[in-house]
Design a protein around this motif. Structure first.
Motif, PDB file in Angstrom:
ATOM      1  N   LEU A  48       5.686  -0.458   1.879  1.00 30.63           N
ATOM      2  CA  LEU A  48       5.714   1.122   2.241  1.00 30.63           C
ATOM      3  C   LEU A  48       7.230   1.759   2.118  1.00 30.63           C
ATOM      4  N   LEU A  49       8.316   1.090   2.506  1.00 34.35           N
ATOM      5  CA  LEU A  49       9.465   1.551   1.991  1.00 34.35           C
ATOM      6  C   LEU A  49       9.650   1.822   0.452  1.00 34.35           C
ATOM      7  N   PHE A  50       9.501   0.944  -0.182  1.00 32.92           N
ATOM      8  CA  PHE A  50       9.302   1.106  -1.707  1.00 32.92           C
ATOM      9  C   PHE A  50       8.475   1.952  -2.396  1.00 32.92           C
ATOM     10  N   GLY A  51       7.367   2.462  -1.652  1.00 32.31           N
ATOM     11  CA  GLY A  51       6.521   3.416  -1.998  1.00 32.31           C
ATOM     12  C   GLY A  51       7.201   4.657  -1.620  1.00 32.31           C
ATOM     13  N   ALA A  52       7.609   4.812  -0.611  1.00 31.36           N
ATOM     14  CA  ALA A  52       8.382   6.166  -0.214  1.00 31.36           C
ATOM     15  C   ALA A  52       9.583   6.435  -0.905  1.00 31.36           C
ATOM     16  N   ALA A  53      10.241   5.436  -1.412  1.00 30.97           N
ATOM     17  CA  ALA A  53      11.536   5.785  -2.165  1.00 30.97           C
ATOM     18  C   ALA A  53      11.133   6.239  -3.676  1.00 30.97           C
ATOM     19  N   THR A  54       9.909   5.458  -4.069  1.00 28.59           N
ATOM     20  CA  THR A  54       9.590   5.914  -5.561  1.00 28.59           C
ATOM     21  C   THR A  54       8.462   7.208  -5.557  1.00 28.59           C
ATOM     22  N   GLY A  55       7.894   7.305  -4.639  1.00 32.33           N
ATOM     23  CA  GLY A  55       6.913   8.229  -4.690  1.00 32.33           C
ATOM     24  C   GLY A  55       5.414   7.560  -4.893  1.00 32.33           C
ATOM     25  N   GLU A  56       5.266   6.529  -5.182  1.00 34.73           N
ATOM     26  CA  GLU A  56       3.912   5.769  -5.599  1.00 34.73           C
ATOM     27  C   GLU A  56       3.162   5.662  -4.339  1.00 34.73           C
ATOM     28  N   ALA A  57       1.874   6.289  -4.485  1.00 39.20           N
ATOM     29  CA  ALA A  57       1.042   6.382  -3.371  1.00 39.20           C
ATOM     30  C   ALA A  57       0.241   5.031  -3.253  1.00 39.20           C
ATOM     31  N   ALA A  58       0.094   4.447  -4.530  1.00 36.09           N
ATOM     32  CA  ALA A  58      -0.636   3.064  -4.505  1.00 36.09           C
ATOM     33  C   ALA A  58       0.057   2.030  -3.657  1.00 36.09           C
ATOM     34  N   MET A  59       1.179   2.056  -3.616  1.00 37.56           N
ATOM     35  CA  MET A  59       1.971   1.065  -2.875  1.00 37.56           C
ATOM     36  C   MET A  59       1.407   1.091  -1.232  1.00 37.56           C
ATOM     37  N   VAL A  60       1.118   2.344  -0.720  1.00 35.02           N
ATOM     38  CA  VAL A  60       0.619   2.569   0.411  1.00 35.02           C
ATOM     39  C   VAL A  60      -0.529   1.532   0.628  1.00 35.02           C
ATOM     40  N   ASP A  61      -1.503   1.790  -0.296  1.00 35.52           N
ATOM     41  CA  ASP A  61      -2.812   0.991  -0.402  1.00 35.52           C
ATOM     42  C   ASP A  61      -2.771  -0.282  -0.570  1.00 35.52           C
TER      43      ASP A  61
END
Length: 98
Positions: A48-61
């Protein structure tokens, strides 16, 4: 802001890596299962932190899927432990002797 999120992700990842020691050296099955739950929670946090930092929505999934799998693993462990305790209770004699 992205640098802060990535540094927090690295910190959580370090703490998760330390949790691996508990999985390997845990004195009991319950300790190992709790450490495995910590690994699932920490990995979800890192994603979740990595997805928020990079803007990758797939990381949340991916993080939500990992959290769901960790919950199912916990349920399976409790079911296994309950069956093992029940089998141990049935195997004892009237005086509590095996």
């Amino acid at each position: 802001m992205a640098e802060f999120l990535l540094s927090m992700a690295a910190f959580v990842l370090l703490m998760v890596a330390l949790g691996l020691l508990r999985v390997a050296r845990g004195p009991g099955h319950a300790d190992r299962m709790m450490a495995a739950q910590w690994l699932g929670t920490g990995a979800s946090g890192v994603l979740l932190l990595f997805g928020a930092a990079t803007g990758e929505a797939a990381m949340v999934d991916v993080a939500l899927t990992l959290a769901l799998l960790a919950a199912f693993a916990s349920i399976a462990f409790v079911k296994f432990a309950a069956q093992r305790d029940l089998a141990a209770d049935e195997g004892q004699g009237e005086r509590g002797e095996p």
